[in-house]
Design a protein around this motif. Structure first.
Motif, PDB file in Angstrom:
ATOM      1  N   MET A   1      52.252 -25.957  26.788  1.00 62.53           N
ATOM      2  CA  MET A   1      50.939 -26.178  26.204  1.00 62.53           C
ATOM      3  C   MET A   1      49.974 -26.603  27.294  1.00 62.53           C
ATOM      4  O   MET A   1      50.259 -27.511  28.070  1.00 62.53           O
ATOM      5  CB  MET A   1      51.015 -27.246  25.105  1.00 62.53           C
ATOM      6  CG  MET A   1      49.695 -27.458  24.362  1.00 62.53           C
ATOM      7  SD  MET A   1      49.891 -28.606  22.979  1.00 62.53           S
ATOM      8  CE  MET A   1      48.211 -28.626  22.341  1.00 62.53           C
ATOM      9  N   PRO A   4      44.173 -30.206  27.570  1.00 67.67           N
ATOM     10  CA  PRO A   4      42.916 -30.041  26.836  1.00 67.67           C
ATOM     11  C   PRO A   4      41.720 -29.951  27.775  1.00 67.67           C
ATOM     12  O   PRO A   4      41.752 -30.463  28.902  1.00 67.67           O
ATOM     13  CB  PRO A   4      42.846 -31.300  25.964  1.00 67.67           C
ATOM     14  CG  PRO A   4      43.719 -32.300  26.649  1.00 67.67           C
ATOM     15  CD  PRO A   4      44.815 -31.511  27.291  1.00 67.67           C
ATOM     16  N   ASP A  25      36.582 -34.870  19.957  1.00 70.25           N
ATOM     17  CA  ASP A  25      37.881 -35.516  20.157  1.00 70.25           C
ATOM     18  C   ASP A  25      38.876 -35.180  19.042  1.00 70.25           C
ATOM     19  O   ASP A  25      40.090 -35.343  19.230  1.00 70.25           O
ATOM     20  CB  ASP A  25      37.706 -37.030  20.247  1.00 70.25           C
ATOM     21  CG  ASP A  25      38.048 -37.566  21.633  1.00 70.25           C
ATOM     22  OD1 ASP A  25      38.621 -36.801  22.438  1.00 70.25           O
ATOM     23  OD2 ASP A  25      37.756 -38.738  21.904  1.00 70.25           O
ATOM     24  N   ALA A  26      38.374 -34.730  17.911  1.00 72.15           N
ATOM     25  CA  ALA A  26      39.261 -34.385  16.790  1.00 72.15           C
ATOM     26  C   ALA A  26      39.971 -33.049  17.009  1.00 72.15           C
ATOM     27  O   ALA A  26      40.893 -32.709  16.270  1.00 72.15           O
ATOM     28  CB  ALA A  26      38.467 -34.339  15.483  1.00 72.15           C
ATOM     29  N   GLN A  27      39.554 -32.318  18.045  1.00 73.51           N
ATOM     30  CA  GLN A  27      40.156 -31.012  18.331  1.00 73.51           C
ATOM     31  C   GLN A  27      41.338 -31.171  19.290  1.00 73.51           C
ATOM     32  O   GLN A  27      41.220 -31.854  20.309  1.00 73.51           O
ATOM     33  CB  GLN A  27      39.111 -30.075  18.952  1.00 73.51           C
ATOM     34  CG  GLN A  27      37.830 -29.968  18.156  1.00 73.51           C
ATOM     35  CD  GLN A  27      38.080 -29.548  16.731  1.00 73.51           C
ATOM     36  OE1 GLN A  27      38.724 -28.528  16.474  1.00 73.51           O
ATOM     37  NE2 GLN A  27      37.568 -30.325  15.782  1.00 73.51           N
ATOM     38  N   PRO A  28      42.458 -30.546  18.985  1.00 77.15           N
ATOM     39  CA  PRO A  28      43.646 -30.715  19.845  1.00 77.15           C
ATOM     40  C   PRO A  28      43.476 -30.136  21.249  1.00 77.15           C
ATOM     41  O   PRO A  28      44.175 -30.563  22.178  1.00 77.15           O
ATOM     42  CB  PRO A  28      44.747 -29.958  19.075  1.00 77.15           C
ATOM     43  CG  PRO A  28      44.012 -29.000  18.192  1.00 77.15           C
ATOM     44  CD  PRO A  28      42.737 -29.691  17.818  1.00 77.15           C
ATOM     45  N   ASP A  29      42.529 -29.190  21.407  1.00 77.50           N
ATOM     46  CA  ASP A  29      42.355 -28.556  22.720  1.00 77.50           C
ATOM     47  C   ASP A  29      41.181 -29.131  23.502  1.00 77.50           C
ATOM     48  O   ASP A  29      40.857 -28.651  24.584  1.00 77.50           O
ATOM     49  CB  ASP A  29      42.166 -27.043  22.558  1.00 77.50           C
ATOM     50  CG  ASP A  29      40.941 -26.705  21.728  1.00 77.50           C
ATOM     51  OD1 ASP A  29      40.589 -27.481  20.808  1.00 77.50           O
ATOM     52  OD2 ASP A  29      40.313 -25.662  21.987  1.00 77.50           O
ATOM     53  N   GLU A  31      39.063 -32.879  24.807  1.00 75.00           N
ATOM     54  CA  GLU A  31      39.209 -34.319  25.028  1.00 75.00           C
ATOM     55  C   GLU A  31      37.925 -34.876  25.635  1.00 75.00           C
ATOM     56  O   GLU A  31      37.452 -34.386  26.666  1.00 75.00           O
ATOM     57  CB  GLU A  31      40.374 -34.594  25.977  1.00 75.00           C
ATOM     58  CG  GLU A  31      40.537 -36.059  26.359  1.00 75.00           C
ATOM     59  CD  GLU A  31      41.547 -36.271  27.474  1.00 75.00           C
ATOM     60  OE1 GLU A  31      41.836 -37.445  27.779  1.00 75.00           O
ATOM     61  OE2 GLU A  31      42.021 -35.274  28.058  1.00 75.00           O
ATOM     62  N   ARG A 121      33.989 -24.343  24.056  1.00 75.20           N
ATOM     63  CA  ARG A 121      35.132 -23.525  24.477  1.00 75.20           C
ATOM     64  C   ARG A 121      34.675 -22.292  25.254  1.00 75.20           C
ATOM     65  O   ARG A 121      35.309 -21.886  26.239  1.00 75.20           O
ATOM     66  CB  ARG A 121      35.944 -23.112  23.249  1.00 75.20           C
ATOM     67  CG  ARG A 121      36.638 -24.281  22.549  1.00 75.20           C
ATOM     68  CD  ARG A 121      37.406 -23.840  21.334  1.00 75.20           C
ATOM     69  NE  ARG A 121      38.106 -24.970  20.710  1.00 75.20           N
ATOM     70  CZ  ARG A 121      37.866 -25.401  19.470  1.00 75.20           C
ATOM     71  NH1 ARG A 121      36.955 -24.790  18.719  1.00 75.20           N
ATOM     72  NH2 ARG A 121      38.538 -26.425  18.985  1.00 75.20           N
TER      73      ARG A 121
END
Length: 219
Positions: A1, A4, A25-29, A31, A121
């Protein structure tokens, strides 16, 4: 993996800054590695923390977001940081100045949270993004004032397909939309985009749009 994407959030309004940071910050990818409230702090923190991308407001005390962007992503910066400008003000001059300063993206604060995340992103991945509300109107108006990189040349020969892709980029189409329009795969579109950017000496899709307008490829 994979690790982030590291994001620095800069906005002088605490509620907005906290809201952005919470969403990101709530997104796993993604930070959030830092927050600040003025452009000078953004420059200092970015140089110390080395985030992958800075989410930057425009109107701020001490140093505004445009000048902070120029110091972080402008021409001549040894280790540029990607900047996504997010502002309340849909003013053409702000967008123009942000792009000229080196920003890779521009969004409005009233955009949905999903659009903000997509913007982060997209820019972090090395592409460029402009809010749909401003793309064609803004770049068409300021195309004569924004200079591509020095290596860009109006005499560079593009293939017919590369020209088609360039015109569709200038029309605001995503890779997926271009693929559907030309009935080719998205991977093929990416190849054409990379190739034409390299041929023209352009940094990203934003400069490609500017180039297309400046050279009369779209009206």
């Amino acid at each position: 993996m994979s690790a982030p994407t590291r994001v620095l959030v800069c906005d002088d309004q605490v509620l907005i800054r906290t809201g952005f940071a919470t969403i990101i910050d709530a997104q796993p990818d993604l930070e959030v590695v830092g927050e600040c409230g003025d452009g000078r702090a953004a420059v200092d923190l970015a140089r110390r923390l080395r985030p992958d991308i800075v989410v930057m407001d425009v109107r701020m005390p001490v140093l505004d977001g445009i000048e902070a962007t120029r110091l972080l992503a402008g021409a001549g910066v040894e280790e540029p940081v990607k900047v996504l400008v997010v502002t309340t003000f849909n003013l053409d001059e702000y967008v123009y100045e942000a792009l000229r300063a080196g920003a890779s993206g521009f969004l409005l604060k009233d955009a949905p949270a999903a659009q903000l995340l997509t913007g982060i992103r997209t820019v972090a991945a090395g592409a460029a993004l402009l809010a749909p509300e401003v793309t064609r109107q803004l770049v068409g108006r300021y195309a004569a004032r924004i200079r591509p990189t020095e290596s860009a040349s109006g005499d560079t020969e593009l293939t017919r397909r590369e020209l088609e892709v360039l015109r569709l980029i200038a029309d605001g189409q995503s890779n997926g939309e271009i693929a559907a329009t030309l009935v080719i795969s998205q991977e093929t579109v990416k190849t054409y985009v990379s190739r034409l950017l390299a041929k023209l000496g352009l940094r990203d899709r934003v400069q490609a749009v500017v180039y297309a307008y400046r050279n009369g490829l779209v009206t």
